[in-house]
Motif scaffolding. Structure first.
Motif, PDB file in Angstrom:
ATOM      1  N   ARG A 164      71.959  -1.471  24.431  1.00 26.51           N
ATOM      2  CA  ARG A 164      72.817  -0.533  25.139  1.00 26.51           C
ATOM      3  C   ARG A 164      72.464   0.901  24.763  1.00 26.51           C
ATOM      4  NH1 ARG A 164      79.015  -2.229  24.610  1.00 26.51           N
ATOM      5  NH2 ARG A 164      79.114  -0.479  26.101  1.00 26.51           N
ATOM      6  N   ARG A 165      72.656   1.822  25.710  1.00 26.92           N
ATOM      7  CA  ARG A 165      72.449   3.232  25.413  1.00 26.92           C
ATOM      8  C   ARG A 165      73.416   3.688  24.331  1.00 26.92           C
ATOM      9  NH1 ARG A 165      70.505   0.996  30.146  1.00 26.92           N
ATOM     10  NH2 ARG A 165      69.013   2.378  31.177  1.00 26.92           N
ATOM     11  N   ASN A 166      72.979   4.656  23.544  1.00 27.19           N
ATOM     12  CA  ASN A 166      73.764   5.114  22.398  1.00 27.19           C
ATOM     13  C   ASN A 166      74.050   6.614  22.541  1.00 27.19           C
ATOM     14  OD1 ASN A 166      74.784   5.883  19.885  1.00 27.19           O
ATOM     15  ND2 ASN A 166      73.492   4.452  18.759  1.00 27.19           N
ATOM     16  N   PRO A 169      68.762   5.404  16.564  1.00 27.09           N
ATOM     17  CA  PRO A 169      69.515   4.145  16.564  1.00 27.09           C
ATOM     18  C   PRO A 169      69.536   3.485  17.942  1.00 27.09           C
ATOM     19  CG  PRO A 169      70.708   5.816  15.323  1.00 27.09           C
ATOM     20  CD  PRO A 169      69.553   6.522  15.986  1.00 27.09           C
ATOM     21  N   GLY A 170      68.929   2.312  18.031  1.00 24.79           N
ATOM     22  CA  GLY A 170      68.916   1.566  19.279  1.00 24.79           C
ATOM     23  C   GLY A 170      67.769   1.862  20.212  1.00 24.79           C
ATOM     24  N   GLY A 171      66.846   2.724  19.815  1.00 26.49           N
ATOM     25  CA  GLY A 171      65.749   3.028  20.719  1.00 26.49           C
ATOM     26  C   GLY A 171      64.728   3.960  20.097  1.00 26.49           C
ATOM     27  N   ARG A 172      63.855   4.473  20.943  1.00 23.80           N
ATOM     28  CA  ARG A 172      62.854   5.438  20.505  1.00 23.80           C
ATOM     29  C   ARG A 172      62.502   6.329  21.689  1.00 23.80           C
ATOM     30  NH1 ARG A 172      58.000   5.419  22.342  1.00 23.80           N
ATOM     31  NH2 ARG A 172      57.115   3.621  23.412  1.00 23.80           N
ATOM     32  N   GLY A 212      73.237  13.643  18.547  1.00 26.89           N
ATOM     33  CA  GLY A 212      72.619  14.216  17.353  1.00 26.89           C
ATOM     34  C   GLY A 212      71.114  14.317  17.423  1.00 26.89           C
ATOM     35  N   LEU A 213      70.531  14.043  18.595  1.00 26.51           N
ATOM     36  CA  LEU A 213      69.079  13.965  18.700  1.00 26.51           C
ATOM     37  C   LEU A 213      68.394  15.314  18.506  1.00 26.51           C
ATOM     38  CD1 LEU A 213      66.592  12.270  19.210  1.00 26.51           C
ATOM     39  CD2 LEU A 213      67.007  12.471  21.675  1.00 26.51           C
ATOM     40  N   ARG A 214      68.944  16.365  19.088  1.00 23.66           N
ATOM     41  CA  ARG A 214      68.303  17.679  18.945  1.00 23.66           C
ATOM     42  C   ARG A 214      68.231  18.097  17.485  1.00 23.66           C
ATOM     43  NH1 ARG A 214      69.850  22.615  18.057  1.00 23.66           N
ATOM     44  NH2 ARG A 214      72.076  22.142  18.252  1.00 23.66           N
ATOM     45  N   ARG A 215      69.338  17.908  16.776  1.00 18.98           N
ATOM     46  CA  ARG A 215      69.351  18.289  15.354  1.00 18.98           C
ATOM     47  C   ARG A 215      68.424  17.378  14.552  1.00 18.98           C
ATOM     48  NH1 ARG A 215      74.700  18.935  16.964  1.00 18.98           N
ATOM     49  NH2 ARG A 215      75.510  21.061  16.689  1.00 18.98           N
ATOM     50  N   ALA A 216      68.391  16.098  14.892  1.00 20.10           N
ATOM     51  CA  ALA A 216      67.507  15.169  14.182  1.00 20.10           C
ATOM     52  C   ALA A 216      66.043  15.553  14.352  1.00 20.10           C
ATOM     53  CB  ALA A 216      67.743  13.737  14.672  1.00 20.10           C
TER      54      ALA A 216
END
Length: 301
Positions: free
Chosen positions: A67-69, A38-41, A75-79
């Motif tokens: 904006r940074r999220n 969400p909001g970036g890559r 949740g990025l590691r789990r994603a």
């Protein structure tokens, strides 16, 4: 002969988050994905280590559209479905978002040197140190002949042989040449080689990787003759003019480390480059879950 790099698109990205780098990593068999959050890559390199599990690495990212999220980072590691995630943050704002997301900092920020190609050439000249300008004048009067060509993706290229020799001599390691060759193959013209010659023989060279509005300094080499004739000052000045004409707005000169490489750091600063800190290295790990929860709670209180 001067072969200009491809016209750059609008988005300025660090090399480590660019499509050029992603395509090269895939070509050499590295497990790398472009993950949308969400909001970036983020370009994520993944590797499985026996007894540790899968580790993900994000360098100079994620790249945000707004904006940074911190919630997305939390949740990025789990994603990604991995046990451990390491992020080399690009700036202080990224670092703050990672801290808010519960990441733990494991290494202090390093510095990079960035050379603007905006504005008139007179402004570039004025931003150089007096000593650097004098060395440039010396190089211009030396009789060296400068050429620019698209770098040939040949494993036997003379510059790669010289680079291997200097890495052994100076005891340092750089990005594997297989990745350099893959980037040159992925987008013909993206790797631009500036060479200084005396009596027809190469005495110095600088290789740049062009990705969007940014060109990243990648490999530099000089012989004794090149150093005696200020070849790198001359090469960088020519590269600034040529890359600017091709639409690039900035040269990323890479790490600025006055402690370990004082001469190179002075060269970069003297060219007019501005130094800035990155955001440090941060970690999120399934093995550190309780510690990270405490850190996140502490940050919110």
């Amino acid at each position: 002969m001067f072969d200009f790099a491809p016209s750059p698109p609008a988005t300025a990205l660090p090399l480590q988050q660019s499509p050029l780098f992603a395509d090269a990593l895939t070509a050499v068999g590295v497990n790398a994905i472009s993950h949308v959050l969400p909001g970036g890559r983020a370009l994520v390199i993944r590797r499985r280590w026996p007894g540790i599990g899968t580790v993900g690495l994000i360098s100079r990212g994620p790249v945000w559209t707004g904006r940074r999220n911190p919630q997305a980072l939390a949740g990025l590691r789990r994603a990604l479905g991995i046990r451990h995630l390491i992020v080399n943050a690009d700036d202080a704002a990224d670092a703050a978002a990672l801290r808010q997301a519960g990441f733990l900092r494991i290494a202090a920020p390093r510095e990079v040197a960035e050379l603007s190609l905006l504005g008139p050439r007179e402004a570039w000249w004025a931003s150089m140190s007096v000593k650097w300008r004098n060395r440039l004048r010396h190089g211009q009067k030396s009789g060296l002949v400068v050429t620019q060509n698209a770098f040939r993706p040949d494993p036997a290229h003379w510059l790669l042989s010289e680079d291997i020799a200097q890495q052994k001599r100076l005891n340092f390691r750089a990005l594997p040449h297989a990745v350099t060759l893959a980037m040159a193959s992925a987008l013909p013209g993206a790797a631009q080689l500036f060479t200084a010659r005396a009596a027809g023989r190469p005495v110095a060279a600088m290789l740049f990787l062009c990705h969007g509005p940014v060109a990243s300094y990648h490999i530099g080499w000089s012989s004794d003759i090149g150093r005696a004739n200020s070849a790198h000052n001359l090469l960088l000045w020519q590269a600034m003019q040529s890359l600017s004409a091709a639409g690039h707005q900035r040269i990323d000169l890479g790490a600025h480390n006055p402690d370990d490489a004082p001469g190179l750091a002075r060269f970069k600063r003297g060219s007019g480059a501005r130094t800035r800190p990155l955001g440090g290295t941060w970690a999120c790990s399934a093995a550190l879950g309780p510690v990270q929860s405490i850190a996140e709670w502490w940050h919110k209180t």
